[in-house]
Design an enzyme around this catalytic site. Structure first.
Site, short mmCIF file in Angstrom:
data_model
loop_
_atom_site.label_atom_id
_atom_site.label_comp_id
_atom_site.label_asym_id
_atom_site.label_seq_id
_atom_site.Cartn_x
_atom_site.Cartn_y
_atom_site.Cartn_z
N HIS A 58 0.84 -1.20 0.00
CA HIS A 58 0.00 0.00 0.00
C HIS A 58 0.87 1.26 0.00
CE1 HIS A 58 -3.15 -2.65 2.14
NE2 HIS A 58 -3.57 -2.45 0.90
N LYS A 110 -19.12 -4.74 8.69
CA LYS A 110 -18.08 -5.73 8.46
C LYS A 110 -17.12 -5.72 9.65
CE LYS A 110 -14.48 -6.76 5.09
NZ LYS A 110 -13.79 -6.28 3.90
N ARG A 131 -1.37 -6.11 -8.21
CA ARG A 131 -0.21 -6.97 -8.02
C ARG A 131 -0.12 -8.08 -9.05
NH1 ARG A 131 -2.02 -8.82 -2.35
NH2 ARG A 131 -3.86 -8.76 -3.65
N SER A 161 -2.90 -7.72 2.55
CA SER A 161 -3.38 -7.59 3.93
C SER A 161 -3.79 -8.95 4.49
CB SER A 161 -4.56 -6.62 3.99
OG SER A 161 -4.13 -5.31 3.69
#
Length: 149
Positions: free
Chosen positions: A17, A41, A90, A128
Site C-alpha cells: 500500500h 463488516k 499486483r 493484507s
C-alpha cells in the site's frame, strides 16, 4: 491542481500500500488516502488504529491527506472534487477485480477515472490477508508492513 483518491480498507496497511501511495504522490499534486469504514463488516484492526498506522507510516509525505469514509468511493470522490481513483494491482487476479470495479465506477460517475499502479517486485506478493494470517499465528510481519502496531 490534480487530486487523486486512494481508497481502501487498509486492514492492515502494508508495504505494498505504501509503495502505491508513494507512487501516486509523485504523480498527483494531492493524494487523499481514505480508509473505508464498513460498520457492518468486522475489521481486523479498528478504524482509528488503521488511521494511526497510516499517519505514522507517511509522516514524511507532504502532499497527502488522510481521512476515512463510509459508503461509495465515487460519492466520496465527488464530495471532495476528486476525478482520479488510484488502485494497486499486483497480479492478474487483482487486474480482473479492478477492471470490474472500474467499470462500475464509470457507470456511477463517468467523470471519475481509475489509474492502476503496480508495486515494486519486492512488494508484489504482500497482501493484507497474508499479513493478517502471519500476525494471527504469531509470525514476524516487520518486513511486510511499514509500521508494526
Amino acid at each position: 491542481m490534480q487530486k487523486a483518491l486512494y481508497a481502501g480498507s487498509f486492514d492492515p496497511f502494508t508495504n505494498g500500500h505504501l509503495d502505491i501511495l508513494k507512487q501516486a504522490t509523485q504523480i498527483f499534486d494531492t493524494v487523499i488516502i481514505a480508509v473505508a469504514n464498513n460498520s457492518e463488516k468486522k475489521s481486523f484492526l479498528p478504524l482509528e488504529k488503521r488511521l494511526e498506522i497510516i499517519r505514522k507510516s507517511t509522516s514524511d509525505i507532504n502532499n497527502l491527506v488522510i481521512d476515512s469514509f463510509e459508503g461509495l468511493t465515487v460519492e466520496y470522490a465527488k464530495k471532495y472534487g476528486v476525478n482520479v481513483l488510484v488502485r494497486g494491482v499486483r497480479n492478474s487476479t487483482d487486474f480482473e477485480y479492478e477492471l470490474q470495479i472500474s467499470g462500475v465506477n464509470q457507470t456511477l460517475a463517468p467523470d471519475i477515472k481509475t489509474v492502476l499502479l503496480t508495486p515494486k517486485p519486492e512488494n508484489s506478493f504482500i497482501s493484507s490477508t497474508v499479513v493478517r494470517e502471519i500476525f494471527s499465528n504469531g509470525g514476524d510481519i516487520s518486513k511486510l508492513v511499514p509500521y508494526v502496531w
